[in-house]
Motif scaffolding. Structure first.
Motif, PDB file in Angstrom:
ATOM      1  N   VAL B  88       0.934  -1.286   0.008  1.00 54.62           N
ATOM      2  CA  VAL B  88       0.194  -0.035   0.032  1.00 54.62           C
ATOM      3  C   VAL B  88       0.888   0.963   0.298  1.00 54.62           C
ATOM      4  N   GLY B  89       2.191   1.116   0.495  1.00 56.02           N
ATOM      5  CA  GLY B  89       3.144   2.406   0.132  1.00 56.02           C
ATOM      6  C   GLY B  89       3.367   3.239   1.766  1.00 56.02           C
ATOM      7  N   ALA B  90       3.032   2.230   2.902  1.00 61.54           N
ATOM      8  CA  ALA B  90       3.170   2.655   4.127  1.00 61.54           C
ATOM      9  C   ALA B  90       4.742   2.710   4.081  1.00 61.54           C
ATOM     10  N   ALA B  91       5.307   3.763   3.455  1.00 60.33           N
ATOM     11  CA  ALA B  91       6.958   3.840   4.003  1.00 60.33           C
ATOM     12  C   ALA B  91       7.847   3.554   5.227  1.00 60.33           C
ATOM     13  N   ARG B  92       7.120   4.383   5.730  1.00 58.86           N
ATOM     14  CA  ARG B  92       7.261   4.445   7.422  1.00 58.86           C
ATOM     15  C   ARG B  92       7.448   3.040   8.425  1.00 58.86           C
ATOM     16  N   VAL B  93       5.581   2.907   8.091  1.00 61.10           N
ATOM     17  CA  VAL B  93       5.890   1.338   8.744  1.00 61.10           C
ATOM     18  C   VAL B  93       6.519  -0.048   7.829  1.00 61.10           C
ATOM     19  N   ARG B 114      10.688  -2.386  21.593  1.00 61.19           N
ATOM     20  CA  ARG B 114      10.315  -1.169  21.111  1.00 61.19           C
ATOM     21  C   ARG B 114      10.148  -1.186  19.842  1.00 61.19           C
ATOM     22  N   CYS B 115      10.554  -1.987  18.492  1.00 59.54           N
ATOM     23  CA  CYS B 115       9.955  -1.853  17.556  1.00 59.54           C
ATOM     24  C   CYS B 115       8.491  -1.819  17.414  1.00 59.54           C
ATOM     25  N   LEU B 116       8.023  -2.625  18.068  1.00 60.04           N
ATOM     26  CA  LEU B 116       6.434  -2.832  17.797  1.00 60.04           C
ATOM     27  C   LEU B 116       5.858  -1.357  18.420  1.00 60.04           C
ATOM     28  N   GLN B 117       6.518  -0.991  19.612  1.00 60.25           N
ATOM     29  CA  GLN B 117       6.010   0.354  20.124  1.00 60.25           C
ATOM     30  C   GLN B 117       6.048   1.385  19.194  1.00 60.25           C
ATOM     31  N   GLN B 118       6.800   1.207  18.385  1.00 62.27           N
ATOM     32  CA  GLN B 118       7.081   2.252  17.434  1.00 62.27           C
ATOM     33  C   GLN B 118       6.035   2.043  16.146  1.00 62.27           C
ATOM     34  N   LEU B 119       5.915   0.657  15.968  1.00 64.21           N
ATOM     35  CA  LEU B 119       5.416  -0.201  14.972  1.00 64.21           C
ATOM     36  C   LEU B 119       3.772   0.248  15.194  1.00 64.21           C
ATOM     37  N   GLN B 120       3.141   0.533  16.851  1.00 62.06           N
ATOM     38  CA  GLN B 120       1.744   0.366  16.786  1.00 62.06           C
ATOM     39  C   GLN B 120       1.958   2.284  16.497  1.00 62.06           C
ATOM     40  N   GLN B 121       2.742   3.513  16.611  1.00 66.79           N
ATOM     41  CA  GLN B 121       3.009   4.394  16.959  1.00 66.79           C
ATOM     42  C   GLN B 121       2.848   4.975  15.599  1.00 66.79           C
ATOM     43  N   GLU B 122       3.571   3.873  14.752  1.00 67.87           N
ATOM     44  CA  GLU B 122       3.460   4.689  13.039  1.00 67.87           C
ATOM     45  C   GLU B 122       1.665   4.502  12.701  1.00 67.87           C
ATOM     46  N   TYR B 123       1.470   3.013  13.025  1.00 66.27           N
ATOM     47  CA  TYR B 123       0.361   2.899  12.682  1.00 66.27           C
ATOM     48  C   TYR B 123      -0.672   3.758  12.353  1.00 66.27           C
ATOM     49  N   SER B 124      -0.655   3.885  13.903  1.00 68.90           N
ATOM     50  CA  SER B 124      -1.908   5.174  14.575  1.00 68.90           C
ATOM     51  C   SER B 124      -1.777   6.143  13.950  1.00 68.90           C
ATOM     52  N   LEU B 125      -0.226   6.584  13.212  1.00 65.44           N
ATOM     53  CA  LEU B 125      -0.646   7.813  12.655  1.00 65.44           C
ATOM     54  C   LEU B 125      -0.433   7.495  11.345  1.00 65.44           C
ATOM     55  N   LEU B 126      -0.287   6.757  11.077  1.00 63.83           N
ATOM     56  CA  LEU B 126      -1.047   6.412   9.286  1.00 63.83           C
ATOM     57  C   LEU B 126      -2.459   6.066   8.964  1.00 63.83           C
ATOM     58  N   LYS B 127      -2.970   5.870  10.275  1.00 62.26           N
ATOM     59  CA  LYS B 127      -4.480   5.737   9.974  1.00 62.26           C
ATOM     60  C   LYS B 127      -5.438   7.093  10.171  1.00 62.26           C
ATOM     61  N   ASN B 128      -4.210   7.373  11.559  1.00 60.34           N
ATOM     62  CA  ASN B 128      -5.591   9.364  11.322  1.00 60.34           C
ATOM     63  C   ASN B 128      -5.030  10.076  10.230  1.00 60.34           C
ATOM     64  N   ASN B 129      -3.911  10.202   9.603  1.00 63.99           N
ATOM     65  CA  ASN B 129      -3.611  10.551   8.127  1.00 63.99           C
ATOM     66  C   ASN B 129      -4.733  10.181   7.470  1.00 63.99           C
ATOM     67  N   LEU B 130      -4.521   9.105   6.563  1.00 64.48           N
ATOM     68  CA  LEU B 130      -5.142   7.997   5.871  1.00 64.48           C
ATOM     69  C   LEU B 130      -6.749   8.645   6.403  1.00 64.48           C
ATOM     70  N   GLN B 131      -7.298   8.378   6.684  1.00 60.46           N
ATOM     71  CA  GLN B 131      -8.929   9.043   7.040  1.00 60.46           C
ATOM     72  C   GLN B 131      -9.370  10.206   6.911  1.00 60.46           C
TER      73      GLN B 131
END
Lengths: 677, 151
Positions: B88-93, B114-131
């Protein structure tokens, strides 16, 4: 010396008393001096007589005289030690005077001579240097000449055969021998053009198919110029032998070898220089010697590699002619061999768009030489309303026309032959004298009518029906023309029939010439340049492009997101997409209708296993769909595994629309595509 | 707000997402695939991605919570997530997934968490932005305008 005359004998007495010892020594010395002085000129004369060139003979004479006189003086002196007569004294005086004169003259003369003699020495040195220089240059010229001779020999060897394999192998062997190489290898581009594969080596008999991606900077550097370039022994194309032990690898040089692909030839349309493909030749010097590549060796390599230089216009013409003739010849032979297919009607015509004008031009070009030898004039009339392009079987139409015109030329001893081609109008069908022939022209087709009239030997009207039967020769042929097998017209009739047309011959009789006419049905192309374009892959914009009109593909990916994306991509390109979420599902739903299977190989060994199972399921290669791996892994191992299990292609994710379009085109055309990793 | 302004906002937002690295070129490719025959292609794919993400993140959390940690299992999940985010082109994730996989390989538990936490963070940021992006698109369509594509 003082002397006083004595009264009695008019003798002269030396003033000093005769001291025994001193006088004795003087006496002896004088004697030896005289001896030496006399022998010097003798030596001089002897050696000068021996030498061929001595410019100063008169100097020698003078010098000789001087020496002799000195000697004489000393000799005469011997007598003056004791009492001596006046005569002796007078002779002595005379000798001395003479000596004085000559010696002064000599002294004066030497002033001139000595610088000259010295300069002779300088000139001698100068000449010696010059001679040494010329020797060196001679050596160089000789080396160049030898190199030239080597090149000629190599070229001769290489050109003595037309077999590509032999040519390349010979090139390597001869180069290796001439330059005393350790190893010499040739890398050829693969069919996809994305890699170079090791094709031939000098020392190894069966090189394993090493491949190297073609877009390495070092390869680009070598391909960008026609010179031999020194490359590092560590670069992938130079690592040809296993490193046994430590040794310093010898210098390596690489040069490009232009390749002519036969598929590049389109008549009248030569490939641009930029689309040419190259092979890479790598040459290695022996490793443990201190040898370096000399300039003349590099030149040799360049000349040998670049055997195909830019062809002159004349050479081009010749090559084109050879191509065309051999093309036609090949078709002729094939068709004769396929006569059985013609017989039972299973021969199928090909359909391509071609230029009508070029067909007639070709025939004319091929027949002209024969006609001009027989002093027959050939004329061609093409109607102005004749379409420029037609759809049909170009080769067989040309063959028919050629056969008919050829016959006309064959059976005419003199006169002229005229060829006319027009679009047949419905009215003109009436005069065809064949009641059952009722052609119906339409928007997409037209009828081409070609008539060949000759003023040759003519045919007895009664024999005309027999002409179209195989292997029958006309009995009334009076000219001893070249014997034909009698197949030509029979074949022509078959072709004309296949093209839904008709062919007939008219002749007024023997000696009255002959007219052959045929009508064939040809298609009208939608767009004149249809045949020239392949699929135009770069279609911009967001519209649904139906390039792949319903191509059935199967996508296998266990990740739902990826599956949807790939499916959307292929749908967008007009494919008919089925998806599978697992290997089992894939095997269940795969069918021969599917042309391509895209499978994700990111997840373990499932993909490879699936590929093998698919190949097992479809016995014949042409039935089974092409298997293409999709992976995000830029790993050479992945690629090798894919090739090993027999997959037809590999592409790297992420895949853009344009990339997928290009991939599908390439796959359908070549049936293989491995992206460079 | 009128259509033009909305479109401008949309363009800016998309450009910002690209700039910040939330999205990469693959996303524009997806947008290219959207046409009359599949007008909601991008939204559907992204929705699928969200579901997938949540499932995978949940699995990863569970796998890391086990004792002893099965790093192979975690790696498999991360690998899947990396694949879908790349699609989908989610680069940071995707980039975080790459780092995550390295930690899995070296079996570095702390790094993984640590990475998992980062992932969750990036994912929610991405989700908000895309929504937000999709909401803008809906508003534009409702107002009768067309969605500008990013180059």
């Amino acid at each position: 010396m003082w002397f006083k005359a004595t009264e009695s004998c008019n003798c002269i007495e030396p003033q000093w008393p005769a001291d025994e010892l001193l006088v004795k020594y003087q006496y002896i010395s004088d004697f030896f001096i005289a001896l030496a002085y006399f022998s010097i000129p003798l030596e001089l004369i002897y050696f000068v007589k021996k030498s061929a060139v001595f410019p100063y003979r008169w100097v020698l004479v003078q010098f000789g005289a001087f020496i002799v006189l000195c000697g004489a003086t000393h000799l005469i002196n011997l007598w003056t030690f004791t009492v001596h007569t006046r005569t002796v004294a007078m002779v002595m005086t005379a000798a001395k005077v003479l000596t004085a004169v000559v010696s002064c003259a000599t002294a004066l003369m030497l002033v001139h001579i000595i610088p000259d003699l010295l300069s002779v020495k300088t000139r001698e040195l100068f000449l010696k240097n010059k001679a040494a220089e010329l020797d060196r240059e001679m050596g160089l010229i000789r080396t160049q000449e030898e190199t030239g001779r080597h090149v000629r020999m190599l070229t001769h060897e290489i050109r003595s055969t037309l077999d590509r394999h032999t040519i390349l192998k010979t090139t390597l062997i001869e180069l290796g021998r001439t330059l005393a190489l350790e190893e010499c290898a040739l890398w050829m581009p693969t069919r996809t053009g994305l890699e170079l594969q090791l094709a031939y080596t000098l020392r190894q008999q069966n090189p394993v198919g090493y491949t190297v991606p073609i877009h390495l900077p070092v390869i680009n550097q070598v391909f960008s110029s026609n010179r031999a370039v020194k490359i590092s022994p560590n670069c992938p194309v130079a690592r040809l032998r296993p490193h046994t032990g430590k040794y310093l690898p010898g210098e390596v040089v690489a040069v490009r070898v232009p390749l002519l692909n036969l598929s590049n030839f389109q008549i009248y349309d030569w490939p641009e220089v930029s689309t040419r493909s190259y092979a890479l030749m790598v040459l290695m010097l022996p490793s443990d010697s201190a040898r370096q590549w000399h300039v003349h060796e590099l030149e040799l390599v360049e000349v040998v590699a670049d055997q195909e230089t830019e062809l002159t216009a004349e050479q081009r013409l010749m090559v084109e002619t050879i191509l065309k003739s051999s093309n036609l010849l090949a078709t002729l032979i094939n068709d004769v061999l396929d006569l059985s297919r013609l017989e039972d009607g299973s021969l199928q015509l090909e359909t391509t768009t071609f230029s009508l004008h070029s067909v007639f031009r070709e025939v004319l070009n091929l027949i002209k030489p024969v006609a001009s030898v027989k002093r027959l004039s050939l004329t061609l009339h093409l109607a102005s309303d004749l379409p420029a392009y037609a759809v049909g079987d170009e080769k067989r139409l040309m063959q028919t026309i050629l056969n008919v015109v050829g016959n006309a030329v064959k059976f005419s001893k003199e006169g002229s032959i005229s060829i006319t081609a027009i679009v047949a109008k419905p009215e003109s069908f009436k005069d065809a004298r064949i009641p059952e022939f009722l052609p119906v022209p339409s928007d997409s087709h037209f009828y081409l009518r070609v008539q060949v009239k000759d003023s040759g030997s003519g045919i007895n009207p009664q024999d005309i029906p027999k002409l179209f039967t195989k292997f029958a020769q006309s009995q009334a042929v009076q000219t001893k023309g070249p014997a034909g097998s009698g197949l030509g017209l029979a074949i022509c009739r078959r072709f004309v029939n296949l093209m839904e047309g008709h062919i007939w011959i008219e002749s007024e009789g023997i000696g009255k010439g002959c007219t052959v006419t045929f009508i064939v049905k040809l298609g009208i192309p939608d767009r004149p340049n249809e045949s020239k374009l392949a699929f135009a892959p770069k279609v911009p914009g967001n519209h649904v492009s139906t390039n792949f009109g319903g191509l059935k593909v199967l996508v296998m990916d266990d990740n739902g997101v990826n599956r949807s994306v790939t499916k959307g991509l292929l749908l967008h390109l007009g494919c008919d997409v089925t998806t599978a979420g697992s290997s089992e599902e894939c095997l269940r739903i795969i069918s021969p209708e599917h042309r391509v299977v895209f499978m994700d190989v990111c997840t373990g060994l499932d993909g490879y296993e699936l590929a093998i199972r698919i190949q097992e399921k479809f016995k014949k290669r042409q039935d089974r769909p092409l298997i293409v791996a999709l992976t995000g892994n830029t790993n050479k191992v992945t690629k090798e595994n894919c090739m090993r299990v027999g997959m037809d292609g590999l592409i790297l994710k992420p895949v853009s629309v344009d990339k997928m379009r290009g991939v599908l085109s390439e796959l359908l055309e070549h049936r293989v595509l491995f992206e460079a990793i | 707000m009128d259509v033009l302004q909305l479109q401008r906002k949309l363009r800016e937002h998309q450009a910002a997402m690209l700039r910040e690295g939330f999205l990469d070129d693959q996303f524009s490719q997806l947008q290219k695939l959207q046409d009359e025959s599949s007008p909601d292609f991008v939204i559907e794919v992204v929705k699928m991605f969200f579901d997938d993400s949540e499932k995978l993140l949940h699995n990863m959390t569970r796998a890391l919570g086990q004792v002893p940690v099965d790093f192979k299992q975690v790696d498999a999940h991360v690998h899947q997530y990396k694949g879908s985010s790349a699609s989908v082109g989610a680069a940071r994730v995707k980039n975080v997934c790459a780092t995550f996989r390295n930690f899995c390989e070296t079996q570095n538990l702390e790094g993984c968490v640590r990475c998992l936490q980062q992932l969750q963070q990036e994912y929610s940021l991405l989700k908000n932005n895309l929504q937000y992006l999709f909401r803008l698109q809906e508003e534009i369509q409702a107002a009768g305008g067309s969605i500008p594509t990013i180059e």
